[in-house]
Design a protein around this motif. Structure first.
Motif, short mmCIF file in Angstrom:
data_model
loop_
_atom_site.label_atom_id
_atom_site.label_comp_id
_atom_site.label_asym_id
_atom_site.label_seq_id
_atom_site.Cartn_x
_atom_site.Cartn_y
_atom_site.Cartn_z
N PRO A 28 -15.95 -71.65 -87.41
CA PRO A 28 -17.61 -70.82 -86.25
C PRO A 28 -16.54 -71.02 -84.79
CG PRO A 28 -18.52 -73.18 -86.83
CD PRO A 28 -16.85 -73.26 -87.98
N GLN A 29 -15.34 -71.57 -85.16
CA GLN A 29 -14.63 -71.07 -84.16
C GLN A 29 -13.29 -69.59 -84.11
OE1 GLN A 29 -11.68 -74.37 -84.12
NE2 GLN A 29 -12.30 -74.96 -82.34
N LEU A 30 -13.57 -69.37 -85.73
CA LEU A 30 -12.64 -67.90 -86.14
C LEU A 30 -14.07 -67.28 -86.32
CD1 LEU A 30 -10.88 -66.71 -87.89
CD2 LEU A 30 -11.59 -66.28 -90.25
N VAL A 31 -15.37 -67.55 -85.92
CA VAL A 31 -16.48 -66.30 -85.80
C VAL A 31 -16.17 -65.80 -84.07
CG1 VAL A 31 -18.52 -65.51 -85.70
CG2 VAL A 31 -17.52 -66.61 -88.03
N ALA A 32 -16.37 -66.84 -83.59
CA ALA A 32 -16.54 -67.25 -82.05
C ALA A 32 -15.06 -65.83 -81.64
CB ALA A 32 -15.89 -68.55 -81.01
N PHE A 33 -14.00 -66.16 -82.04
CA PHE A 33 -12.63 -65.32 -81.42
C PHE A 33 -12.68 -63.95 -81.87
CE2 PHE A 33 -8.52 -63.48 -83.00
CZ PHE A 33 -8.28 -64.31 -81.89
N ILE A 34 -13.14 -63.84 -83.24
CA ILE A 34 -13.36 -62.70 -83.76
C ILE A 34 -14.66 -61.69 -82.64
CG2 ILE A 34 -14.29 -61.34 -85.72
CD1 ILE A 34 -13.73 -63.08 -87.69
N GLN A 35 -15.78 -62.34 -82.30
CA GLN A 35 -16.65 -62.13 -81.76
C GLN A 35 -15.99 -61.77 -80.53
OE1 GLN A 35 -20.00 -64.20 -82.78
NE2 GLN A 35 -21.09 -62.95 -83.69
N LYS A 36 -15.80 -61.92 -79.43
CA LYS A 36 -14.64 -61.99 -78.44
C LYS A 36 -13.44 -61.00 -78.93
CE LYS A 36 -12.41 -64.21 -74.48
NZ LYS A 36 -11.82 -62.43 -73.88
N SER A 37 -12.65 -61.05 -79.25
CA SER A 37 -11.37 -60.04 -79.86
C SER A 37 -12.49 -58.61 -79.97
CB SER A 37 -10.45 -60.32 -81.09
OG SER A 37 -10.30 -61.71 -81.35
N ALA A 38 -13.30 -58.83 -80.97
CA ALA A 38 -14.36 -57.34 -80.81
C ALA A 38 -14.72 -56.69 -79.26
CB ALA A 38 -15.42 -57.45 -81.72
N LYS A 39 -15.62 -57.80 -78.69
CA LYS A 39 -16.74 -57.53 -77.21
C LYS A 39 -15.41 -56.86 -76.57
CE LYS A 39 -19.98 -58.71 -75.19
NZ LYS A 39 -20.04 -60.11 -73.64
N ASP A 40 -14.61 -57.77 -76.67
CA ASP A 40 -13.40 -57.14 -75.77
C ASP A 40 -12.62 -55.62 -75.75
OD1 ASP A 40 -13.06 -59.66 -74.35
OD2 ASP A 40 -11.54 -60.38 -74.98
N LEU A 41 -12.57 -55.45 -77.54
CA LEU A 41 -12.44 -54.26 -77.87
C LEU A 41 -13.54 -52.63 -77.40
CD1 LEU A 41 -9.57 -55.25 -80.54
CD2 LEU A 41 -9.05 -53.85 -78.04
N GLY A 42 -14.49 -53.58 -77.43
CA GLY A 42 -15.30 -52.12 -76.59
C GLY A 42 -16.52 -52.43 -78.35
N PHE A 43 -16.46 -52.74 -79.15
CA PHE A 43 -16.97 -52.77 -80.25
C PHE A 43 -17.75 -54.16 -80.45
CE2 PHE A 43 -12.65 -52.15 -82.67
CZ PHE A 43 -13.18 -51.36 -83.00
N ASP A 44 -18.98 -53.64 -81.19
CA ASP A 44 -20.88 -54.41 -81.64
C ASP A 44 -20.07 -55.07 -82.76
OD1 ASP A 44 -22.98 -55.56 -81.55
OD2 ASP A 44 -24.06 -52.91 -82.03
N ALA A 45 -19.26 -55.95 -83.29
CA ALA A 45 -19.56 -56.82 -84.34
C ALA A 45 -20.60 -57.15 -84.71
CB ALA A 45 -18.53 -57.55 -83.52
N ASP A 46 -21.06 -56.91 -86.56
CA ASP A 46 -22.58 -58.60 -86.80
C ASP A 46 -21.00 -58.78 -87.81
OD1 ASP A 46 -23.85 -58.79 -88.43
OD2 ASP A 46 -24.32 -56.73 -89.31
N VAL A 47 -20.76 -60.30 -87.56
CA VAL A 47 -19.57 -60.71 -88.16
C VAL A 47 -20.46 -61.86 -89.40
CG1 VAL A 47 -17.62 -62.05 -88.59
CG2 VAL A 47 -18.07 -61.10 -86.66
N ARG A 48 -19.99 -61.76 -90.83
CA ARG A 48 -21.11 -62.17 -92.04
C ARG A 48 -19.69 -62.92 -93.34
NH1 ARG A 48 -24.99 -57.07 -94.36
NH2 ARG A 48 -25.90 -56.66 -91.80
N GLN A 49 -20.23 -64.28 -93.60
CA GLN A 49 -20.16 -64.39 -94.82
C GLN A 49 -20.60 -64.52 -95.78
OE1 GLN A 49 -19.78 -67.73 -95.98
NE2 GLN A 49 -18.36 -67.71 -96.81
N SER A 50 -19.67 -64.39 -96.43
CA SER A 50 -20.40 -65.13 -98.08
C SER A 50 -19.67 -65.54 -99.27
CB SER A 50 -21.07 -63.78 -98.41
OG SER A 50 -22.18 -63.71 -99.80
N ASP A 51 -20.58 -66.55 -99.78
CA ASP A 51 -19.80 -66.41 -101.58
C ASP A 51 -19.84 -66.47 -102.52
OD1 ASP A 51 -18.27 -68.95 -99.72
OD2 ASP A 51 -19.91 -70.08 -100.38
N ASP A 52 -20.88 -64.81 -101.98
CA ASP A 52 -21.39 -64.73 -103.88
C ASP A 52 -21.26 -62.79 -103.48
OD1 ASP A 52 -23.25 -63.12 -105.26
OD2 ASP A 52 -25.43 -64.02 -104.14
N GLU A 53 -19.88 -62.90 -104.73
CA GLU A 53 -19.83 -61.19 -104.68
C GLU A 53 -21.04 -60.02 -104.67
OE1 GLU A 53 -18.36 -61.17 -108.79
OE2 GLU A 53 -16.45 -59.66 -108.37
#
Ligand code: DQA
Length: 144
Positions: A28-53
């Motif tokens: 969850p901290q990694l996702v928050a970091f990615i979302q903040k970094s993305a927002k600061d750069l002007g991105f609307d980021a959809d961050v997803r995780q899956s264990d399923d190929e």
């Protein structure tokens, strides 16, 4: 600017993975970091995780259809999933491969990436900053 960020298997359990390799961030901290970094750069980021190929392949198909840029940490799939490679090859916008650790400095089976050959570039070894660097690189690619 929309962007899809895909994290592969076992990354949601950074809390119990080897912190000497993956650092002290929980997922969850990694996702928050990615979302903040993305927002600061002007991105609307959809961050997803899956264990399923199969699920990751479906997401790549969606991104191909929508012409979305993608940042992917394929985790262990990096090293052997030809199916994810083939799906990644369908993308119309840039693809950047990221890793928290530097797989080239680890076990030999991690030295092969079947994804790198269909990526615009790869950023590895900088912990969460690998995602920030990838977002910066993506921004400059898309502004060209
Ligand atoms: C990883 C490296 C892979 O070799 C490994 O299987 C992972 C994480 C990384 O981010 O450093 O699960 O992709």
């Amino acid at each position: 600017m929309k962007i899809l960020i895909i994290n592969g298997p076992n990354l949601a359990r950074l809390d119990i993975r080897d912190s000497s390799i993956y650092g002290d961030f929980s997922y969850p901290q990694l996702v928050a970091f990615i979302q903040k970094s993305a927002k600061d750069l002007g991105f609307d980021a959809d961050v997803r995780q899956s264990d399923d190929e199969a699920e990751i392949i479906r997401w790549l198909h969606e991104a191909a259809d929508a012409h979305l840029p993608v940042i992917i940490n394929p985790a262990a799939f990096t090293h052997y999933s030809y199916a994810i490679r083939d799906a990644a090859d369908l993308l119309k916008a840039p693809l950047i491969e990221v890793h928290l650790s530097n797989p080239m400095a680890r076990e030999e089976f991690r030295h092969t990436s079947v994804i790198s050959g269909v990526s615009t570039g790869t950023i590895a070894g900088f912990g969460p900053n690998s995602y920030l660097l990838a977002l910066q690189a993506m921004k400059s690619l898309l502004q060209k």
